[in-house]
Motif scaffolding. Structure first.
Motif, mmCIF file in Angstrom:
data_model
loop_
_atom_site.group_PDB
_atom_site.id
_atom_site.type_symbol
_atom_site.label_atom_id
_atom_site.label_comp_id
_atom_site.label_asym_id
_atom_site.label_seq_id
_atom_site.Cartn_x
_atom_site.Cartn_y
_atom_site.Cartn_z
ATOM 1 N N HIS A 55 0.849 -1.182 0.000
ATOM 2 C CA HIS A 55 0.000 0.000 0.000
ATOM 3 C C HIS A 55 0.890 1.238 0.000
ATOM 4 O O HIS A 55 1.777 1.364 0.856
ATOM 5 C CB HIS A 55 -0.900 -0.016 1.242
ATOM 6 C CG HIS A 55 -1.548 1.288 1.556
ATOM 7 N ND1 HIS A 55 -2.730 1.692 0.971
ATOM 8 C CD2 HIS A 55 -1.177 2.293 2.397
ATOM 9 C CE1 HIS A 55 -3.060 2.885 1.448
ATOM 10 N NE2 HIS A 55 -2.144 3.273 2.311
ATOM 11 N N ALA A 56 0.675 2.131 -0.939
ATOM 12 C CA ALA A 56 1.470 3.357 -1.021
ATOM 13 C C ALA A 56 1.017 4.333 0.056
ATOM 14 O O ALA A 56 -0.164 4.698 0.131
ATOM 15 C CB ALA A 56 1.326 3.980 -2.394
ATOM 16 N N ILE A 57 1.959 4.767 0.900
ATOM 17 C CA ILE A 57 1.658 5.665 2.015
ATOM 18 C C ILE A 57 1.565 7.103 1.526
ATOM 19 O O ILE A 57 2.385 7.555 0.722
ATOM 20 C CB ILE A 57 2.745 5.537 3.097
ATOM 21 C CG1 ILE A 57 2.647 4.173 3.783
ATOM 22 C CG2 ILE A 57 2.639 6.655 4.130
ATOM 23 C CD1 ILE A 57 3.779 3.885 4.732
ATOM 24 N N THR A 58 0.558 7.817 2.008
ATOM 25 C CA THR A 58 0.446 9.247 1.745
ATOM 26 C C THR A 58 1.281 9.999 2.778
ATOM 27 O O THR A 58 1.054 9.872 3.977
ATOM 28 C CB THR A 58 -1.015 9.708 1.849
ATOM 29 O OG1 THR A 58 -1.812 8.951 0.943
ATOM 30 C CG2 THR A 58 -1.140 11.190 1.510
ATOM 31 N N GLY A 59 2.261 10.763 2.328
ATOM 32 C CA GLY A 59 3.067 11.558 3.240
ATOM 33 C C GLY A 59 4.215 10.779 3.843
ATOM 34 O O GLY A 59 4.690 9.785 3.289
ATOM 35 N N SER A 76 0.639 9.805 9.474
ATOM 36 C CA SER A 76 1.681 10.417 8.655
ATOM 37 C C SER A 76 1.435 11.922 8.634
ATOM 38 O O SER A 76 0.453 12.416 9.201
ATOM 39 C CB SER A 76 1.647 9.852 7.228
ATOM 40 O OG SER A 76 0.384 10.088 6.617
ATOM 41 N N THR A 77 2.337 12.661 8.003
ATOM 42 C CA THR A 77 2.114 14.081 7.752
ATOM 43 C C THR A 77 2.267 14.331 6.256
ATOM 44 O O THR A 77 3.073 13.685 5.576
ATOM 45 C CB THR A 77 3.087 14.978 8.536
ATOM 46 O OG1 THR A 77 4.433 14.721 8.096
ATOM 47 C CG2 THR A 77 2.985 14.706 10.035
ATOM 48 N N HIS A 78 1.467 15.289 5.756
ATOM 49 C CA HIS A 78 1.483 15.539 4.309
ATOM 50 C C HIS A 78 0.954 16.939 4.042
ATOM 51 O O HIS A 78 -0.125 17.308 4.527
ATOM 52 C CB HIS A 78 0.614 14.504 3.591
ATOM 53 C CG HIS A 78 0.636 14.616 2.094
ATOM 54 N ND1 HIS A 78 1.786 14.489 1.352
ATOM 55 C CD2 HIS A 78 -0.373 14.844 1.197
ATOM 56 C CE1 HIS A 78 1.504 14.616 0.070
ATOM 57 N NE2 HIS A 78 0.197 14.843 -0.050
ATOM 58 N N ASN A 79 1.721 17.730 3.294
ATOM 59 C CA ASN A 79 1.304 19.082 2.907
ATOM 60 C C ASN A 79 0.884 19.926 4.107
ATOM 61 O O ASN A 79 -0.129 20.634 4.078
ATOM 62 C CB ASN A 79 0.167 19.019 1.885
ATOM 63 C CG ASN A 79 0.625 18.502 0.532
ATOM 64 O OD1 ASN A 79 1.810 18.576 0.193
ATOM 65 N ND2 ASN A 79 -0.299 17.961 -0.243
ATOM 66 N N GLY A 80 1.672 19.830 5.185
ATOM 67 C CA GLY A 80 1.422 20.661 6.355
ATOM 68 C C GLY A 80 0.306 20.184 7.265
ATOM 69 O O GLY A 80 -0.078 20.896 8.197
ATOM 70 N N LYS A 81 -0.215 18.982 7.030
ATOM 71 C CA LYS A 81 -1.304 18.443 7.838
ATOM 72 C C LYS A 81 -0.919 17.095 8.440
ATOM 73 O O LYS A 81 -0.168 16.323 7.841
ATOM 74 C CB LYS A 81 -2.563 18.247 6.984
ATOM 75 C CG LYS A 81 -3.127 19.527 6.398
ATOM 76 C CD LYS A 81 -3.736 20.416 7.459
ATOM 77 C CE LYS A 81 -4.425 21.626 6.848
ATOM 78 N NZ LYS A 81 -5.026 22.516 7.874
ATOM 79 N N LEU A 103 3.731 19.457 12.600
ATOM 80 C CA LEU A 103 5.018 20.007 13.001
ATOM 81 C C LEU A 103 6.048 19.002 12.517
ATOM 82 O O LEU A 103 6.109 17.877 13.018
ATOM 83 C CB LEU A 103 5.077 20.176 14.524
ATOM 84 C CG LEU A 103 6.283 20.894 15.119
ATOM 85 C CD1 LEU A 103 6.356 22.325 14.611
ATOM 86 C CD2 LEU A 103 6.205 20.878 16.640
ATOM 87 N N GLU A 104 6.811 19.355 11.525
ATOM 88 C CA GLU A 104 7.631 18.369 10.824
ATOM 89 C C GLU A 104 8.870 17.960 11.613
ATOM 90 O O GLU A 104 9.272 18.617 12.564
ATOM 91 C CB GLU A 104 8.009 18.884 9.441
ATOM 92 C CG GLU A 104 6.803 19.156 8.554
ATOM 93 C CD GLU A 104 5.887 17.957 8.365
ATOM 94 O OE1 GLU A 104 6.379 16.814 8.398
ATOM 95 O OE2 GLU A 104 4.667 18.160 8.191
#
Length: 427
Positions: A55-59, A76-81, A103-104
């Motif tokens: 499964h491809a992970i988002t972020g 996960s985190t992605h595009n600041g979310k 918060l990256e």
């Protein structure tokens, strides 16, 4: 009798039919000690064999997935979310939701804004992020409650850890507990799983200097010799034990940093079994066994042994069958596995995996008598855990994808999370 409480007591009866083999409620599994239920797990696989799906992970994220009722949850985190994703046992996405502003991470591929692992009680999933966002979804993906612990506790206005939040929430019999140990007000806090109401908050005070006050460990929930449900916390130079009903400190051991080294931040968590806590410390320099119980500072009376010949900086040890399995990840000892006697700390066997530029961040898991050890490049070594000598059964690779997440073992299937994918591995 000592027991683990990684699954809330209100779920234990519902799992008594054996369905617990298909549950992975928290980072360290259904038993809270890195030991999987069930059998029939694959010992050999590759990119072309024994991979059911990927499964491809988002972020990006480093958390270990949680599994219940045929659903897999990861963060996960992605595009600041911040993101919370649910997929089925077929690898297909069921739902995905934003959960606050991210918060990256600070630490390259190993550090992300989604290091804490999700937690499930079979009816809901609870998530926690480096941003302080903490909350609950039901299995259908409806938001039940949400809070931000940095906003909620006025004395902590920003996340002050030097590196990335790594601690995961844990269950007691009636609450969800998180810890914060850093240079500043440190505490344990318990929340009502149903609505996020704060049940109690207890300050955790130590004399740890500078970075030694920083901790990334996850608490252990177990019982004291008197049967009291307790929370064991390792970090900031001490192991402390707290009453699960109100967070009050019952006993402590330490300082584990007698020379007050300023840089003894702690990452590897403790593990408990048979009334004994095994505590790694000193950046992989010491391993201490503590007999649970007593009152106040019990360092002189309750330390069973300290082994300075083996420990871990990041991976948490695994315990089973009166054996302690330690995966070393420091300097020239990188990739050494030690099997110790639980009661004495003496070495039963020790062995060195192949030398490699990559190290080990995921914690070892014992499943069906075998120890699964995951390297940063996704290579997984399978070791005979019950033998009286070091024996490598296999080495398995899937293409060099970076990983720091601990693998998940459910109902004869292995879930391996890398930076890019979740793989389901089965024979």
């Amino acid at each position: 009798m000592f027991r683990f409480l990684s699954i809330p007591v209100f779920l234990i009866a519902s799992l008594s039919d054996g369905s617990h083999a298909a549950e992975w409620p928290s980072w360290r599994g259904p038993n809270g000690n890195g030991v999987a239920n069930g059998s029939g797990y694959a010992t050999e696989w590759s990119a072309d064999s024994n991979i059911t799906w990927k499964h491809a992970i988002t972020g990006i994220g480093a958390s270990t997935p949680a599994v219940t009722n045929g659903r897999i949850f990861y963060t996960s985190t992605h595009n600041g979310k911040n993101l919370v994703t649910c997929i089925g046992m077929d690898g297909k996405q069921i739902w995905q939701h934003n959960f606050g502003k991210s918060l990256e991470g600070k630490q390259g591929k190993d550090g992300t804004g989604a290091n804490p692992s999700p937690l499930t009680d079979g009816e809901r999933v609870f998530v926690y992020f480096k941003s302080g966002d903490f909350g609950c979804f039901n299995l259908a993906g409806d938001l039940v409650w949400q809070t931000n612990v940095f906003d909620r506790f006025a004395e902590v206005t920003t996340e002050t850890l030097w590196w990335d939040l790594g601690t995961s929430p844990v269950f007691t019999s009636n609450a969800i507990v998180i810890t914060m140990m850093h240079t500043g007000p440190s505490y344990l806090a318990a929340f009502n799983p149903a609505d996020g109401e704060l049940l109690w908050k207890h300050d955790r005070k130590t004399d740890a200097p500078r970075e030694a006050a920083q901790s990334y460990t996850t608490p252990v929930v177990t019982t004291n010799p008197d049967g009291k449900e307790v929370i064991v916390v390792t970090g900031a130079d001490y192991v402390t034990c707290h009453d699960a009903s109100d967070g009050a400190e019952l006993w402590r051991v330490g300082s584990l940093n007698p020379e007050h080294n300023e840089y003894f931040r702690s990452i590897s968590s403790s593990v408990a079994t048979d009334g004994i806590v095994i505590a790694p410390y000193a950046r992989g320099g010491t391993l201490t066994a503590i007999k649970m119980g007593g009152t106040g500072n019990v360092t002189d009376s309750h330390v069973l042994w300290t082994n300075k010949g083996t420990s871990a900086d990041v991976p948490t040890p695994t315990v089973a069958n009166a054996r302690v399995f330690v995966l070393r990840d420091v300097k020239n000892d990188r990739g050494t596995i030690d099997c110790l006697d639980l009661k004495t700390g003496k070495t039963i066997w020790s062995g060195q995996l192949e030398k490699h530029r990559m190290t080990f961040r995921a914690s070892p898991i014992l499943a069906d008598g075998k120890l699964y050890v995951t390297r940063q490049d996704g290579a997984v070594f399978v070791i005979d855990a019950m033998a009286d000598e070091f024996k490598v059964i296999s080495k398995n690779e899937i293409g060099g994808e970076h990983t720091v997440a601990t693998p998940v073992f459910v109902d004869g299937k292995i879930l391996l999370r890398t930076q890019e994918h979740i793989y389901l591995i089965a024979e």
